[in-house]
Design an enzyme around this catalytic site. Structure first.
Site, PDB file in Angstrom:
ATOM      1  N   HIS A  54      70.769  22.321  75.216  1.00 49.79           N
ATOM      2  CA  HIS A  54      69.901  21.858  76.293  1.00 49.79           C
ATOM      3  C   HIS A  54      68.441  21.827  75.829  1.00 49.79           C
ATOM      4  O   HIS A  54      68.102  22.309  74.745  1.00 49.79           O
ATOM      5  CB  HIS A  54      70.071  22.745  77.517  1.00 49.79           C
ATOM      6  N   GLU A  56      65.782  23.481  76.719  1.00 48.45           N
ATOM      7  CA  GLU A  56      65.139  24.762  76.460  1.00 48.45           C
ATOM      8  C   GLU A  56      65.480  25.296  75.066  1.00 48.45           C
ATOM      9  O   GLU A  56      64.619  25.865  74.383  1.00 48.45           O
ATOM     10  CB  GLU A  56      65.567  25.790  77.519  1.00 48.45           C
ATOM     11  N   THR A 200      85.359 -11.937  87.849  1.00 45.35           N
ATOM     12  CA  THR A 200      84.208 -12.035  86.950  1.00 45.35           C
ATOM     13  C   THR A 200      84.665 -12.080  85.499  1.00 45.35           C
ATOM     14  O   THR A 200      84.104 -12.818  84.684  1.00 45.35           O
ATOM     15  CB  THR A 200      83.262 -10.839  87.181  1.00 45.35           C
ATOM     16  N   LEU A 304      83.610  -9.385  95.733  1.00 47.84           N
ATOM     17  CA  LEU A 304      83.579  -7.934  95.553  1.00 47.84           C
ATOM     18  C   LEU A 304      82.255  -7.352  96.031  1.00 47.84           C
ATOM     19  O   LEU A 304      82.228  -6.269  96.628  1.00 47.84           O
ATOM     20  CB  LEU A 304      83.834  -7.569  94.087  1.00 47.84           C
TER      21      LEU A 304
END
Length: 370
Positions: A54, A56, A200, A304
């Site tokens: 992370h 830190e 699509t 959609l």
């Protein structure tokens, strides 16, 4: 809580660092950390990818022993639980920091104040709320998922000034200019899932990847989810070449077609159908809720788009409007046959507008009934 101009400056820098993870940290939140000792930045870090250290930890590693007695500025409450990585609150305590300034409390129930409490119990001075609005905006979808248990759904539409998205023939590339298209790619890069329909796929054969203008960024490609009730997706569709994880949601029991798609490396999930024999959008939404994702971007046609709006799935609508008119015979943006009077309309709340060369980007929140 009173914060100084220096506090503001250091947290702004932490937010800048956090934003570097907006295309790669998902589904984890974007987090930045700055460590300051006697007015000097001695460590910086940001969360790059789920499963990796992370922010830190990166900042503490850069600061080294100098972190003892320093102040840490973090855009999100340090975690207090053991996940795929050790607790960051423990790392800050072990490093000997004296103060921690936090932009916002973590909405994740696993943390939600526990990290702050652990730091304070260790004698660390903790302040919360500096640039909180900016921190929440950076992790809008994450905060929404943590507080509602639902992914944040954005529907994107590119249309002409007269509300058309394609010619009657289906031709639609390109209504908007390159700046708007690059912005769409950034939206894809920020999304965990790109959701579309087989219509699509058949009409445009899109790649559905985040590419344009992103060469200098580390991008974790969004998962591609296709709604395909009758399994009409061609095996040579371009999205199969994207190296992104693809899933087809269907209500078909065609085992041969399912096997062929799975051999392409595609996940196929059979879900409930509606009264018309199409995949049920309520079931689609429940499936999305069950996934480890925070955000969904809908890129689809009028059928959609309209169905998702009517079903109440969409949280935010982004419209790219081009300075052109396609005429009455062109295809519209939303097909909503059930809307026959004004009282049935979908109401929107205006959020903002951006100018992208000749095009306009309009952002709306979908208004919910109270």
């Amino acid at each position: 809580m009173t914060f100084t101009s220096d506090d503001q400056r250091y947290m702004h820098r932490a937010l800048e660092l956090a934003a570097q993870g907006r295309y790669s940290a998902k589904p984890n939140p974007c987090v930045g950390c700055v460590i300051v000792y006697k007015g000097e930045i001695i460590g910086e870090g940001w969360h790059k990818k789920a499963g990796e250290p992370h922010a830190e930890v990166h900042a503490l590693h850069q600061a080294g022993a100098s972190a003892n007695g320093a102040t840490a500025y973090v855009t999100l409450e340090p975690c207090s639980h053991q996940g795929r990585t050790p607790p960051c609150a423990d790392a800050l305590i072990k490093a000997g920091v004296l103060c921690v300034v936090i932009a916002m409390q973590d909405p994740n129930p696993l943390v939600a104040g526990k990290g702050i409490a652990k730091l304070r119990d260790a004698g660390i001075d903790v302040s919360v709320g500096l640039l909180e609005e900016q921190a929440r905006a950076l992790n809008k979808a994450f905060c929404y998922k943590m507080t509602t248990a639902k992914p944040y759904v954005i529907s994107k539409v590119a249309m002409s000034l007269d509300g058309k998205t394609a010619m009657a023939s289906g031709e639609s590339q390109w209504i908007t200019g390159s700046a708007a298209r690059q912005d769409v790619h950034r939206l894809r890069a920020e999304s965990d899932v790109v959701l579309t329909g087989v219509g699509t796929i058949l009409a445009d054969d899109p790649q559905l990847t985040a590419r344009d203008g992103l060469a200098d960024f580390s991008v974790q490609q969004p998962r591609i989810v296709v709604l395909d009730s009758q399994l009409k997706t061609p095996l040579n569709a371009r999205f199969f070449n994207s190296n992104a994880h693809a899933t087809i949601l269907t209500c078909s029991d065609n085992e041969e077609a399912v096997l062929a798609l799975r051999q392409m490396g595609c996940q196929v999930e059979v879900i409930a159908s509606d009264s018309k024999g199409q995949v049920d959008l309520g079931a689609v939404h429940e499936w999305l809720i069950s996934q480890t994702i925070n955000s969904v971007m809908v890129e689809a046609g009028a059928l959609l788009n309209g169905a998702c709006l009517q079903a109440g799935i969409v949280d935010e609508l982004i419209i790219y409007m081009a300075p052109s008119a396609l005429g009455a015979d062109a295809r519209g943006a939303f097909s909503m046959p059930q809307v026959s009077k004004l009282s049935e309309r979908v109401q929107l709340n205006y959020v903002g507008m951006d100018v992208l060369d000749d095009d306009i980007k309009l952002t709306y929140k979908v208004k919910r009934e109270s």
